[in-house]
Scaffold this motif. Structure first.
Motif, mmCIF file in Angstrom:
data_model
loop_
_atom_site.group_PDB
_atom_site.id
_atom_site.type_symbol
_atom_site.label_atom_id
_atom_site.label_comp_id
_atom_site.label_asym_id
_atom_site.label_seq_id
_atom_site.Cartn_x
_atom_site.Cartn_y
_atom_site.Cartn_z
ATOM 1 N N HIS A 3 59.441 -77.638 -35.552
ATOM 2 C CA HIS A 3 60.022 -76.331 -35.245
ATOM 3 C C HIS A 3 59.156 -75.615 -34.221
ATOM 4 O O HIS A 3 57.948 -75.539 -34.399
ATOM 5 C CB HIS A 3 60.060 -75.448 -36.500
ATOM 6 N N ASP A 4 59.793 -75.112 -33.206
ATOM 7 C CA ASP A 4 59.115 -74.229 -32.255
ATOM 8 C C ASP A 4 59.823 -72.882 -32.353
ATOM 9 O O ASP A 4 60.978 -72.755 -31.952
ATOM 10 C CB ASP A 4 59.223 -74.816 -30.839
ATOM 11 N N TYR A 5 59.127 -71.910 -32.910
ATOM 12 C CA TYR A 5 59.773 -70.619 -33.179
ATOM 13 C C TYR A 5 59.679 -69.637 -32.021
ATOM 14 O O TYR A 5 60.101 -68.501 -32.160
ATOM 15 C CB TYR A 5 59.142 -69.976 -34.430
ATOM 16 N N HIS A 6 59.129 -70.075 -30.889
ATOM 17 C CA HIS A 6 58.831 -69.073 -29.863
ATOM 18 C C HIS A 6 59.003 -69.649 -28.460
ATOM 19 O O HIS A 6 58.072 -70.178 -27.876
ATOM 20 C CB HIS A 6 57.395 -68.580 -30.093
ATOM 21 N N ASN A 194 49.839 -70.396 -31.386
ATOM 22 C CA ASN A 194 50.505 -70.118 -30.116
ATOM 23 C C ASN A 194 49.866 -70.922 -28.982
ATOM 24 O O ASN A 194 48.646 -70.918 -28.809
ATOM 25 C CB ASN A 194 50.410 -68.614 -29.832
ATOM 26 N N ALA A 195 50.715 -71.611 -28.213
ATOM 27 C CA ALA A 195 50.232 -72.475 -27.125
ATOM 28 C C ALA A 195 50.484 -71.875 -25.748
ATOM 29 O O ALA A 195 50.468 -72.583 -24.742
ATOM 30 C CB ALA A 195 50.907 -73.846 -27.234
ATOM 31 N N GLY A 196 50.664 -70.559 -25.696
ATOM 32 C CA GLY A 196 51.068 -69.904 -24.445
ATOM 33 C C GLY A 196 50.124 -70.104 -23.271
ATOM 34 O O GLY A 196 50.546 -70.055 -22.123
ATOM 35 N N PHE A 224 54.540 -72.698 -35.814
ATOM 36 C CA PHE A 224 54.299 -73.116 -34.427
ATOM 37 C C PHE A 224 55.107 -72.292 -33.426
ATOM 38 O O PHE A 224 56.286 -72.020 -33.656
ATOM 39 C CB PHE A 224 54.734 -74.576 -34.235
ATOM 40 N N GLY A 225 54.468 -71.954 -32.334
ATOM 41 C CA GLY A 225 55.179 -71.315 -31.234
ATOM 42 C C GLY A 225 54.584 -71.759 -29.913
ATOM 43 O O GLY A 225 53.403 -71.517 -29.656
ATOM 44 N N THR A 252 50.127 -75.277 -42.208
ATOM 45 C CA THR A 252 51.332 -74.908 -41.479
ATOM 46 C C THR A 252 52.509 -74.749 -42.437
ATOM 47 O O THR A 252 52.500 -75.287 -43.540
ATOM 48 C CB THR A 252 51.690 -75.941 -40.403
ATOM 49 N N THR A 253 53.504 -74.029 -41.985
ATOM 50 C CA THR A 253 54.673 -73.775 -42.811
ATOM 51 C C THR A 253 55.903 -73.678 -41.915
ATOM 52 O O THR A 253 55.790 -73.736 -40.692
ATOM 53 C CB THR A 253 54.455 -72.476 -43.632
#
Ligand SMILES: [Zn+2]
Ligand SMILES: [Zn+2]
Length: 257
Positions: A3-6, A194-196, A224-225, A252-253
């Motif tokens: 899942h990528d929430y962002h 966050n991997a921004g 995760f985002g 993680t969740t």
């Protein structure tokens, strides 16, 4: 990481929805949340910024919702209709009533602004004394705790955003992290990995490994985002996040949606 929430789209400062969803599918995700920027503050600076950048999701979210429903059928992917909202305690009632009306799948809350300027603004903070910069970092975490305690958000984004700015970097302490972790432990809001900026000048995941240790000590799990604005960013950033989790033992969740 499924899942990528962002991720962002052209409903704020990212690329076309179809390109972002296609890239999410190619990256092997089961689900992606499109969380475009949205600000409903009536304070003059945020309102001015929103007009200047054309961040109109407060007006266009219903149109985007229809587009997401329509496009989702073309991809083997769960698509979430989400939002990244700026939070400032002064705007609490405006944010709360907007979110209650808009009924997104979930909301991400962010502190992007300190002292009326964007946290990314290097020159503004670099000119200030060490004491003043320490004060800004304290204010950042005060705002973040207020965001968590507001109970308006499923996710708090990039929880140590101050690290992105070299003038505000390496100032935060375990005591700062502990009060944030305690707020998360008492809240439905979860932090985001966050991997921004992981593949650009900052080169690190948010939060730092030191902050992650404090979150783990408080039994706080993260989602995760990738915070991607371009399609090509999703896959490589997903790999960086997976690597980070394997190395640092993050809990993680997934959101229950
Ligand atoms: Zn953000
Ligand atoms: Zn974002």
């Amino acid at each position: 990481m499924n899942h990528d929430y962002h991720v962002h789209s052209n409903y704020s400062d990212g690329r076309f929805l179809r390109q972002m969803l296609g890239a999410a599918e190619r990256a092997g995700l089961d689900a992606v949340g499109v969380a475009d920027h949205c600000n409903v503050s009536t304070r003059s600076e945020p309102a001015r910024y929103k007009r200047a950048f054309g961040f109109n999701l407060d007006i266009t979210y219903e149109r985007r919702r229809e587009a997401l429903r329509d496009l989702a059928t073309d991809f083997d992917l769960n698509v979430y209709d989400a939002v990244e909202m700026d939070y400032h305690p002064t705007d609490h009632d405006a944010v709360a009533s907007f979110l209650a009306d808009a009924e997104f799948d979930y909301a991400i809350g962010s502190v992007h602004e300190l002292d009326g300027v964007n946290v990314h603004f290097e020159d503004y903070f670099a000119k200030q004394s060490a004491a003043a910069r320490r004060e800004h970092v304290t204010t950042y975490f005060d705002r973040l705790v207020e965001l968590i305690e507001s109970d308006l958000f499923a996710v708090a984004a990039h929880v140590d955003l101050v690290e992105r700015n070299s003038a505000l970097r390496d100032i935060a302490t375990d005591a700062d992290y502990r009060r944030v972790a305690e707020a998360f432990a008492d809240s439905r809001t979860v932090p985001e990995l966050n991997a921004g900026r992981v593949l650009s000048e900052y080169g690190e995941v948010h939060p730092t490994p030191q902050f992650v240790d404090v979150l783990v000590d408080h039994d706080v799990s993260s989602v995760f985002g990738t915070d991607s604005h371009e399609p090509d960013e999703i896959g490589p950033r997903k790999e960086e996040l997976e690597q980070f989790v394997a190395t640092h033992g993050v809990m993680t969740t997934a959101l229950s949606l």
